[in-house]
Design a protein around this motif. Structure first.
Motif, PDB file in Angstrom:
ATOM      1  N   LYS A 141     -13.415   5.990 -43.851  1.00  0.00           N
ATOM      2  CA  LYS A 141     -13.927   7.027 -44.738  1.00  0.00           C
ATOM      3  C   LYS A 141     -13.198   7.056 -46.076  1.00  0.00           C
ATOM      4  O   LYS A 141     -13.795   7.310 -47.114  1.00  0.00           O
ATOM      5  CB  LYS A 141     -13.817   8.413 -44.085  1.00  0.00           C
ATOM      6  N   LYS A 142     -11.872   6.789 -46.029  1.00  0.00           N
ATOM      7  CA  LYS A 142     -11.074   6.956 -47.237  1.00  0.00           C
ATOM      8  C   LYS A 142      -9.810   6.121 -47.134  1.00  0.00           C
ATOM      9  O   LYS A 142      -9.245   5.961 -46.048  1.00  0.00           O
ATOM     10  CB  LYS A 142     -10.722   8.426 -47.385  1.00  0.00           C
ATOM     11  N   ILE A 143      -9.372   5.619 -48.294  1.00  0.00           N
ATOM     12  CA  ILE A 143      -8.074   4.964 -48.418  1.00  0.00           C
ATOM     13  C   ILE A 143      -7.324   5.700 -49.514  1.00  0.00           C
ATOM     14  O   ILE A 143      -7.859   5.926 -50.604  1.00  0.00           O
ATOM     15  CB  ILE A 143      -8.211   3.473 -48.791  1.00  0.00           C
ATOM     16  N   PHE A 144      -6.092   6.097 -49.215  1.00  0.00           N
ATOM     17  CA  PHE A 144      -5.236   6.697 -50.232  1.00  0.00           C
ATOM     18  C   PHE A 144      -4.097   5.732 -50.495  1.00  0.00           C
ATOM     19  O   PHE A 144      -3.443   5.263 -49.558  1.00  0.00           O
ATOM     20  CB  PHE A 144      -4.692   8.060 -49.788  1.00  0.00           C
ATOM     21  N   VAL A 145      -3.857   5.434 -51.773  1.00  0.00           N
ATOM     22  CA  VAL A 145      -2.837   4.472 -52.174  1.00  0.00           C
ATOM     23  C   VAL A 145      -1.692   5.220 -52.846  1.00  0.00           C
ATOM     24  O   VAL A 145      -1.894   5.853 -53.895  1.00  0.00           O
ATOM     25  CB  VAL A 145      -3.413   3.414 -53.139  1.00  0.00           C
ATOM     26  N   GLN A 146      -0.513   5.140 -52.249  1.00  0.00           N
ATOM     27  CA  GLN A 146       0.683   5.748 -52.854  1.00  0.00           C
ATOM     28  C   GLN A 146       1.350   4.669 -53.694  1.00  0.00           C
ATOM     29  O   GLN A 146       1.775   3.640 -53.179  1.00  0.00           O
ATOM     30  CB  GLN A 146       1.646   6.268 -51.787  1.00  0.00           C
ATOM     31  N   LEU A 147       1.417   4.921 -55.000  1.00  0.00           N
ATOM     32  CA  LEU A 147       1.993   3.960 -55.933  1.00  0.00           C
ATOM     33  C   LEU A 147       3.435   4.321 -56.263  1.00  0.00           C
ATOM     34  O   LEU A 147       3.792   5.501 -56.293  1.00  0.00           O
ATOM     35  CB  LEU A 147       1.165   3.915 -57.220  1.00  0.00           C
ATOM     36  N   GLU A 148       4.236   3.299 -56.531  1.00  0.00           N
ATOM     37  CA  GLU A 148       5.596   3.494 -57.038  1.00  0.00           C
ATOM     38  C   GLU A 148       5.489   3.808 -58.525  1.00  0.00           C
ATOM     39  O   GLU A 148       4.618   3.254 -59.206  1.00  0.00           O
ATOM     40  CB  GLU A 148       6.421   2.214 -56.871  1.00  0.00           C
ATOM     41  N   PRO A 149       6.369   4.658 -59.030  1.00  0.00           N
ATOM     42  CA  PRO A 149       6.387   4.840 -60.486  1.00  0.00           C
ATOM     43  C   PRO A 149       6.663   3.485 -61.139  1.00  0.00           C
ATOM     44  O   PRO A 149       7.539   2.746 -60.716  1.00  0.00           O
ATOM     45  CB  PRO A 149       7.548   5.810 -60.707  1.00  0.00           C
ATOM     46  N   SER A 150       5.864   3.149 -62.143  1.00  0.00           N
ATOM     47  CA  SER A 150       5.966   1.828 -62.744  1.00  0.00           C
ATOM     48  C   SER A 150       5.598   1.888 -64.210  1.00  0.00           C
ATOM     49  O   SER A 150       4.790   2.710 -64.624  1.00  0.00           O
ATOM     50  CB  SER A 150       5.037   0.856 -62.013  1.00  0.00           C
ATOM     51  N   HIS A 151       6.201   0.983 -64.961  1.00  0.00           N
ATOM     52  CA  HIS A 151       5.858   0.878 -66.377  1.00  0.00           C
ATOM     53  C   HIS A 151       5.137  -0.436 -66.658  1.00  0.00           C
ATOM     54  O   HIS A 151       4.818  -0.736 -67.791  1.00  0.00           O
ATOM     55  CB  HIS A 151       7.109   0.987 -67.247  1.00  0.00           C
ATOM     56  N   GLY A 152       4.895  -1.224 -65.622  1.00  0.00           N
ATOM     57  CA  GLY A 152       4.238  -2.516 -65.783  1.00  0.00           C
ATOM     58  C   GLY A 152       2.728  -2.399 -65.769  1.00  0.00           C
ATOM     59  O   GLY A 152       2.160  -1.331 -65.539  1.00  0.00           O
ATOM     60  N   LEU A 153       2.083  -3.519 -65.987  1.00  0.00           N
ATOM     61  CA  LEU A 153       0.623  -3.575 -66.005  1.00  0.00           C
ATOM     62  C   LEU A 153       0.042  -3.347 -64.611  1.00  0.00           C
ATOM     63  O   LEU A 153      -0.930  -2.632 -64.437  1.00  0.00           O
ATOM     64  CB  LEU A 153       0.161  -4.937 -66.542  1.00  0.00           C
ATOM     65  N   ILE A 154       0.669  -3.946 -63.592  1.00  0.00           N
ATOM     66  CA  ILE A 154       0.174  -3.828 -62.226  1.00  0.00           C
ATOM     67  C   ILE A 154       1.154  -2.959 -61.436  1.00  0.00           C
ATOM     68  O   ILE A 154       2.302  -3.339 -61.227  1.00  0.00           O
ATOM     69  CB  ILE A 154       0.026  -5.214 -61.563  1.00  0.00           C
ATOM     70  N   PRO A 155       0.708  -1.783 -61.006  1.00  0.00           N
ATOM     71  CA  PRO A 155       1.617  -0.893 -60.263  1.00  0.00           C
ATOM     72  C   PRO A 155       1.952  -1.448 -58.879  1.00  0.00           C
ATOM     73  O   PRO A 155       1.178  -2.188 -58.287  1.00  0.00           O
ATOM     74  CB  PRO A 155       0.822   0.413 -60.151  1.00  0.00           C
ATOM     75  N   LYS A 156       3.114  -1.083 -58.369  1.00  0.00           N
ATOM     76  CA  LYS A 156       3.542  -1.497 -57.043  1.00  0.00           C
ATOM     77  C   LYS A 156       3.087  -0.456 -56.021  1.00  0.00           C
ATOM     78  O   LYS A 156       3.254   0.741 -56.219  1.00  0.00           O
ATOM     79  CB  LYS A 156       5.058  -1.644 -57.010  1.00  0.00           C
ATOM     80  N   VAL A 157       2.501  -0.928 -54.939  1.00  0.00           N
ATOM     81  CA  VAL A 157       2.005  -0.040 -53.890  1.00  0.00           C
ATOM     82  C   VAL A 157       3.127   0.208 -52.880  1.00  0.00           C
ATOM     83  O   VAL A 157       3.737  -0.724 -52.379  1.00  0.00           O
ATOM     84  CB  VAL A 157       0.780  -0.671 -53.186  1.00  0.00           C
ATOM     85  N   ARG A 158       3.395   1.482 -52.590  1.00  0.00           N
ATOM     86  CA  ARG A 158       4.385   1.858 -51.583  1.00  0.00           C
ATOM     87  C   ARG A 158       3.748   1.826 -50.188  1.00  0.00           C
ATOM     88  O   ARG A 158       4.278   1.250 -49.267  1.00  0.00           O
ATOM     89  CB  ARG A 158       4.931   3.250 -51.860  1.00  0.00           C
ATOM     90  N   TYR A 159       2.579   2.477 -50.050  1.00  0.00           N
ATOM     91  CA  TYR A 159       1.863   2.465 -48.773  1.00  0.00           C
ATOM     92  C   TYR A 159       0.395   2.800 -48.985  1.00  0.00           C
ATOM     93  O   TYR A 159       0.003   3.298 -50.033  1.00  0.00           O
ATOM     94  CB  TYR A 159       2.488   3.415 -47.753  1.00  0.00           C
TER      95      TYR A 159
END
Length: 180
Positions: A141-159
């Motif tokens: 039904k849904k995916i939630f993406v927790q991102l790391e704080p980032s200053h780059g073009l491609i954010p880093k996914v935590r979980y």
């Protein structure tokens, strides 16, 4: 035995939390269209990526492009917007292959998360995305993406948090996948 069942239902409902549990606060629930398969929300803002079955006039999945993917830009005016080519290639696009011609069932692999295939087919007359969630065959039904704080073009996914409904028991299911 009834207490065990009650506890499992309570635990499942607690697990079926929303993105409101994220540090970003409350997230909007996108419209539940007839062909909606699932959606993705990310911790950095409320903009939502929608995945809807692309059906032909005879109600079969379009073999060329079985899923329509687009943004709902809640941070602007809530308008619908197409993905850019870069967004499609690196993150939110998919690859697919026909696995059953009569039912037009498809195996789908999301570009950003190829480890877990999805199967798009029909369940009780409605198009659905089926995948394993916490070891159970489930309707995603849904995916939630927790991102790391980032200053780059491609954010880093935590979980990633996967939310769905068990395809057999029709109970909420949840799984958190940590990304290394």
């Amino acid at each position: 035995m009834k207490i065990v069942n009650l506890l499992s239902v309570v635990m499942a409902l607690c697990a079926f939390r929303t993105a409101a549990d994220s540090p970003q606060g409350s997230f909007p629930e996108p419209p539940n269209t007839a062909n909606r398969l699932f959606y993705i929300q990310r911790s950095n803002n409320t903009d939502t990526i929608m995945y809807e079955a692309n059906l032909l006039s005879d109600k079969r999945l379009n073999a060329e492009l079985p899923i329509n993917v687009y943004w709902i830009r809640y941070t602007q005016k809530g308008q619908r917007e197409n993905l850019s080519a870069l967004q499609w290639q690196l993150a939110y696009g998919y690859k697919h292959r026909l696995i059953h011609r009569e039912t037009s069932s498809m195996e789908v692999s999301l570009n950003a998360f190829k480890k877990r295939p999805l199967y798009v087919s029909y369940h009780e007359g409605k198009p659905v995305a089926i995948t394993g969630i916490n070891g159970q065959k489930s309707l995603l039904k849904k995916i939630f993406v927790q991102l790391e704080p980032s200053h780059g073009l491609i954010p880093k996914v935590r979980y990633l948090d996967l939310f769905g409904v068990d395809a057999v028991k029709e109970q909420p299911v949840f799984e958190r996948i940590y990304i290394d």
